[in-house]
Design an enzyme around this catalytic site. Structure first.
Site, short mmCIF file in Angstrom:
data_model
loop_
_atom_site.label_atom_id
_atom_site.label_comp_id
_atom_site.label_asym_id
_atom_site.label_seq_id
_atom_site.Cartn_x
_atom_site.Cartn_y
_atom_site.Cartn_z
N LYS A 47 0.75 -1.07 -0.18
CA LYS A 47 0.06 -0.16 0.19
C LYS A 47 0.86 1.30 -0.02
CE LYS A 47 -4.16 -2.10 0.22
NZ LYS A 47 -3.95 -3.57 0.00
C1 LIG Z 1 -5.29 -4.45 0.90
C2 LIG Z 1 -6.73 -4.22 0.77
C3 LIG Z 1 -7.52 -4.56 1.94
C4 LIG Z 1 -7.14 -5.33 3.14
O1 LIG Z 1 -6.17 -4.95 3.63
P1 LIG Z 1 -4.93 -5.92 4.46
O2 LIG Z 1 -4.04 -4.95 5.36
O3 LIG Z 1 -4.21 -6.50 3.56
O4 LIG Z 1 -5.87 -6.66 5.15
C5 LIG Z 1 -9.05 -4.12 1.86
N1 LIG Z 1 -9.52 -3.84 0.81
C6 LIG Z 1 -8.96 -3.21 -0.25
C7 LIG Z 1 -9.57 -2.54 -1.43
C8 LIG Z 1 -7.40 -3.58 -0.36
O5 LIG Z 1 -6.76 -3.25 -1.35
#
Ligand SMILES: *Cc1c(COP(=O)(O)O)cnc(C)c1O
Length: 400
Positions: free
Chosen positions: A186
């Site tokens: 992210k």
């Molecule tokens: C990455 C992501 C999540 C979940 O996040 P994690 O930290 O990996 O559990 C939820 N929604 C979207 C759109 C994502 O890209």
């Protein structure tokens, strides 16, 4: 989405402050921690960044969605509208609280289409989760307008759009609550981590208690004497994550600015490709520029371009082929393959036949995701990399 590209001394220094005192948990051990509260500090800074009154650090993005849904009192018997194009966790979070996801189509922004909400409604619809996918905001104001008319709650899944804005206002701050992820791919990362944001104090308190086994947090009491108003679970963020998050958050404007500059340069190179269109943007200035999407007239052209460009250094994703971001590719969801079926809403008689996804229900997504290529935009790029992309575009254009 590369906060991971800029991990350096700043993160190390924040982590060292925690390690020197040896308190890895956010609560308690007041003497030993000697005033170091990294998660708390990260939450405060994140709330300021988002323009919300409150922010709550949690274990990851998935648990930020689940914690928010719990706080919003979404549960068994409720339906939640979710877009066809998202990471699987958005749907999993709805199932985790015992509610049923109902699939809605997307629009030219590749995010939930506000005009498709109406057709997904039932008397059981309780909430909508618009997802700001691949770095750019959904038509969130219009989505909220539709939601308010129908008295529906809005939880923004901003996991892929940290720092994105609409008219200068941050995504995550428009809905009743917002959810963020800091996993390793992210825009900013804490390895694993997440954040829930809201302006509503009572929603915040419910989330705060739920994510820590029901603790009614009271700094004037020892932790062991705190009261419990409701039953919760453990979705706490650890101090090391909080420390890394603080350092990453200080870098987010630079990350996004670098991505925007790099995206503009890549986009200029792609303009040479005949017949392509770029993704629709509600507010081009609010794009975090983690991805560049370009759409071909058909699947065949997109595929030919992708296969020809890749060996020359331009890697792209065609999401209709991707196993994790398009609902029709999730065989475990489609076949209701659960660990414990009683825990999930599929078998409930009130939802008989409500869990159903076919291509004709989401025609826009099924078409556009099959002829659009997405390429990730790095923070750090050299002139040689741009030249390489230019070469890949030329070579791949020749096969169209
Ligand atoms: C990455 C992501 C999540 C979940 O996040 P994690 O930290 O990996 O559990 C939820 N929604 C979207 C759109 C994502 O890209």
């Amino acid at each position: 989405m590369p906060g991971r590209e800029v991990i350096g001394r700043e993160e190390l220094q924040e982590v060292m402050e925690v390690m020197e005192r040896g308190v890895l948990t956010r609560y308690g051990f007041d003497q030993q921690r000697n005033g170091v509260f990294k998660v708390k500090e990260f939450e405060k800074a994140f709330a300021v960044f988002c323009g919300t009154r409150r922010a709550l650090g949690v274990a990851n993005g998935s648990s930020s969605l689940k914690t928010a849904l719990e706080a919003l009192d979404v549960g068994p018997g409720d339906e939640v509208i979710v877009p066809a194009f998202t990471f699987v966790a958005t749907y999993a979070a709805v199932l985790e609280v015992g509610a049923l996801p109902v699939v809605a189509d997307i629009d030219d922004t590749f995010n939930l289409d506000p005009e498709k909400i109406e057709q997904c409604l039932s008397p059981r619809t309780k909430a909508i989760i618009p997802v700001h996918m691949c770095g750019a905001p959904a038509r969130i104001q219009r989505i909220i307008e539709v939601a308010r008319k129908r008295k529906l709650l809005v939880l923004e899944d901003a996991a892929q759009c940290c720092g994105g804005t609409l008219g200068g206002r941050k995504v995550g701050s428009f809905g009743d609550m917002g959810a963020f992820s800091f996993d390793f791919v992210k825009t900013i990362t804490t390895g694993e981590g997440g954040m829930v944001v809201t302006d509503d104090e009572s929603l915040y308190l419910r989330a705060d208690q739920y994510h820590d086994q029901g603790h009614v947090h009271d700094p004037s009491l020892p932790r062991a004497l705190e009261k419990h108003d409701l039953i919760g679970f453990n979705y706490r963020m650890g101090e090391l994550q909080g420390a890394i998050g603080l350092a990453q958050l200080r870098k987010i404007d630079d990350i996004i600015n670098a991505q925007r500059a790099n995206k503009a340069r890549i986009k200029a190179l792609l303009r040479e490709i005949e017949g392509i269109a770029f993704r629709g943007m509600v507010d081009p200035q609010g794009d975090t520029a983690t991805f560049l999407a370009f759409t071909f007239p058909g699947y065949a052209e997109a595929k030919r371009f992708q296969q020809a460009a890749s060996p020359h250094g331009l890697d792209t994703t065609l999401f209709k082929d991707n196993a994790w971001h398009y609902v029709l590719n999730w065989e475990h969801f489609l076949s209701k393959a659960t660990v414990n079926s009683k825990q999930y809403p599929f078998s409930s008689s009130v939802f008989k036949d409500r869990w159903k996804v076919t291509a004709d229900m989401i025609p826009y997504a099924d078409d556009i995701l099959g002829r659009t290529l997405f390429t990730g935009v790095p923070v750090k790029m050299t002139d040689e990399q741009f030249e390489k992309i230019a070469g890949a575009v030329r070579k791949a254009s020749a096969v169209l």
